[in-house]
Every structure is written in C-alpha cells, then in structure tokens.
Write a protein that holds these residues in place. Sequence first.
Motif, PDB file in Angstrom:
ATOM      1  N   ASP A   1      45.783 -48.459 -20.929  1.00 53.82           N
ATOM      2  CA  ASP A   1      45.447 -48.503 -19.516  1.00 53.82           C
ATOM      3  C   ASP A   1      45.827 -47.194 -18.830  1.00 53.82           C
ATOM      4  O   ASP A   1      46.818 -46.553 -19.188  1.00 53.82           O
ATOM      5  CB  ASP A   1      46.199 -49.681 -18.874  1.00 53.82           C
ATOM      6  CG  ASP A   1      45.894 -49.840 -17.407  1.00 53.82           C
ATOM      7  OD1 ASP A   1      44.919 -50.531 -17.081  1.00 53.82           O
ATOM      8  OD2 ASP A   1      46.633 -49.271 -16.576  1.00 53.82           O
TER       9      ASP A   1
ATOM     10  N   ASP B   1      45.916 -57.055 -22.024  1.00 53.42           N
ATOM     11  CA  ASP B   1      46.241 -57.452 -20.656  1.00 53.42           C
ATOM     12  C   ASP B   1      47.747 -57.464 -20.430  1.00 53.42           C
ATOM     13  O   ASP B   1      48.246 -56.970 -19.412  1.00 53.42           O
ATOM     14  CB  ASP B   1      45.644 -58.826 -20.353  1.00 53.42           C
ATOM     15  CG  ASP B   1      45.832 -59.235 -18.898  1.00 53.42           C
ATOM     16  OD1 ASP B   1      45.521 -58.422 -18.020  1.00 53.42           O
ATOM     17  OD2 ASP B   1      46.305 -60.354 -18.647  1.00 53.42           O
TER      18      ASP B   1
ATOM     19  N   PRO C   1      43.187 -55.921 -11.496  1.00 54.34           N
ATOM     20  CA  PRO C   1      43.271 -56.460 -12.861  1.00 54.34           C
ATOM     21  C   PRO C   1      43.525 -55.363 -13.890  1.00 54.34           C
ATOM     22  O   PRO C   1      43.322 -54.177 -13.623  1.00 54.34           O
ATOM     23  CB  PRO C   1      41.881 -57.083 -13.083  1.00 54.34           C
ATOM     24  CG  PRO C   1      41.256 -57.188 -11.739  1.00 54.34           C
ATOM     25  CD  PRO C   1      41.854 -56.107 -10.904  1.00 54.34           C
ATOM     26  N   THR C   2      43.978 -55.779 -15.054  1.00 50.87           N
ATOM     27  CA  THR C   2      44.044 -54.878 -16.199  1.00 50.87           C
ATOM     28  C   THR C   2      42.763 -55.000 -17.014  1.00 50.87           C
ATOM     29  O   THR C   2      42.151 -54.002 -17.393  1.00 50.87           O
ATOM     30  CB  THR C   2      45.255 -55.211 -17.093  1.00 50.87           C
ATOM     31  OG1 THR C   2      46.448 -55.116 -16.320  1.00 50.87           O
ATOM     32  CG2 THR C   2      45.340 -54.254 -18.273  1.00 50.87           C
ATOM     33  N   VAL C   3      42.356 -56.232 -17.289  1.00 56.35           N
ATOM     34  CA  VAL C   3      41.098 -56.507 -17.978  1.00 56.35           C
ATOM     35  C   VAL C   3      40.100 -56.999 -16.940  1.00 56.35           C
ATOM     36  O   VAL C   3      40.285 -58.047 -16.329  1.00 56.35           O
ATOM     37  CB  VAL C   3      41.280 -57.559 -19.090  1.00 56.35           C
ATOM     38  CG1 VAL C   3      39.939 -57.920 -19.717  1.00 56.35           C
ATOM     39  CG2 VAL C   3      42.246 -57.037 -20.154  1.00 56.35           C
TER      40      VAL C   3
ATOM     41  N   VAL D   1      37.063 -53.976 -21.768  1.00 51.95           N
ATOM     42  CA  VAL D   1      38.225 -53.968 -20.875  1.00 51.95           C
ATOM     43  C   VAL D   1      37.799 -53.743 -19.420  1.00 51.95           C
ATOM     44  O   VAL D   1      38.300 -54.417 -18.505  1.00 51.95           O
ATOM     45  CB  VAL D   1      39.231 -52.892 -21.309  1.00 51.95           C
ATOM     46  CG1 VAL D   1      40.343 -52.734 -20.270  1.00 51.95           C
ATOM     47  CG2 VAL D   1      39.839 -53.245 -22.660  1.00 51.95           C
TER      48      VAL D   1
END
Length: 305
Positions: free
Chosen positions: A251, A53, A38-40, A129
């Motif tokens: 990120d 995201d 995942p990103t978040v 996050v």
Amino acid sequence: MRTVMFLQHTDNRPELAQFDRYPTRLGVPAPHVQRADPTVWGTVDSKELASFDADGFVIVEGLLTPAEVAEFSGEIDRLASDPALRDDDRLIVEKSSNRVRSIFEVHQLSAAIAELVREERVLGLARQVLGSEVYIHQSRVNYMPGFRGTGFYWHSDFETWHAEDGMPAPRAVSLSIALTDNYPINGSLMVMPGSHRTFVPCLGSTPAEHYRESLQEQEIGVPTTDDIAVLSARYGISQFTGRAGAALLFDSNLMHGSSNNITPFPRSNIFLVFNSMENTLVEPFAAPSPRPGYIGSREFTPLSA
C-alpha cells in the motif's frame, strides 16, 4: 480527523473548496491521522492477496521465472551503463559514491518492462486491490550495490506523493520485483505491518525542486524518531526476504525503509507504482509546484493487457 481546506485553480479560476484529509509538511508537530480510506477498494479473488487489507502488503513468490530474472537483470544492467542516460535527469546517482541509485520512467526506456507492466499477473494485482482501471504513476529501477549501497530512511510514499505530486488519497499500490536474492543482511526492505492505516504528518516546508535532493537522500517528508518508535511498538517490523523473482505488493501509505548494504551481495529491483484512474493527481498539497512527470506522471492513460 483534522482537515485543511485548499483551493484548486484552473486557468486562474477558483473551483469549489476541497479538503486535505492528510495534512503534512507542517510547522509544528501534529497527531497521527487514522486512515478513513479503504485499503482494498475492489474485490480480492486471489488467495495470495488475502492478507493485504490487514497488513498493507503481500509477498508474491515466483512472480518472475529464473529465465525472466536473467533477462530483466541484463536489461537493467544495460540501462545503468548506457552513456546516453548519463546526463539524463531520470538517472539518479548516489550522493557519496556517484554510482547509479535509480533510473526513473523505465517503462518508457525499456520495451521489456513496458510489456511486463501490462501483463495480467502484474496489472491484475493492482486492479484487484484498487478496484478500478489503473495507470503508471511512477516506474523505476533501484540499484543497491554491495559494500557501499545506501538505504532509504523510514517513510510513507503516499506522504511524498500527496505533498509533492498532488495525489488526493492513498489509492495506489507499489510492486517491487526482486532481481536479486533479498537477504536479511543486504539492505532488504523493512515494513511495518498494519502501519498503512496510520498517516504520519511530517514537519518542514518543501523547497522548490526538492526532488533533486530527496531522490538522493530524503530529509524533508520523513517521520521523526519518536514517530518511528511509536509505530514500531504498535505494529512491529517485518522484512521482505526471498529469492530473485519474488515481488512485494504494498500500500502507498505503508511505513517502510531499508538499511545500508555493506555486504558483497548487491540488491536491485524493478519498482512499479499503480494509481487508480479515480485518484488522478491535482495540484501539490504541500509543495510550490508538481515534480516532473518522470517522477509523478500526469499522463492519466489506463493500462490495458
């Protein structure tokens, strides 16, 4: 997704085999890897993080007040001119001009920055996050002086942190806090929105103590020009511009870079990297030994406000 098996060792005892889902520093070119993580990881309850995201970054306007910008600017000027740091490995100088480029572990060198990293307006962004308690993987101040400031070539931070520090997954975020105005002309950071979803394996092997060269000018662990052409065609390029006090949260796998600064307008920022307590470092995935702790901390102490 391709996987490469590696063995972790503790006291010379082999543990269970683990899989490297992000192989890099290879001998031959390899396809890009589409991110499975995942990103978040948590629940974003802030409107300013709504696009994180999808884009892999957000700009937080006015994170610092003008008075705080002045205070921290004075603090980083003090550090750059401190004669006690001149022979300290944490101070990195420009290869060509011999001027200060970065100072690492600034949250250990500055009480003001140590307090800042624990404030909810900063720490809370990372926790939202990453969905966990976090610790400081790396902190530094970046200086880009006017006229001859050297930029950073396109790269993913996670590629280096994975290869050389042993960060298992891209479950880390960086917060770049501007202490000077960022113009399109003074080497401000360029990012590729959405590129955090694509991991780019890089070529070459990592020599011992590679960090001594790469912190001045990175040549191993960077994508090829073909990689950059493909990514830029797919994602486009945006730029972090704005007034001093704004911040860029991004990120760890976002492709980013900056050009040289040939204007009279210097650029400097506080750079904080937060890693999840559920993503602590193991042995490097593509380097003979870990980098020093002031670059990639192995003190996994969660931050508290």
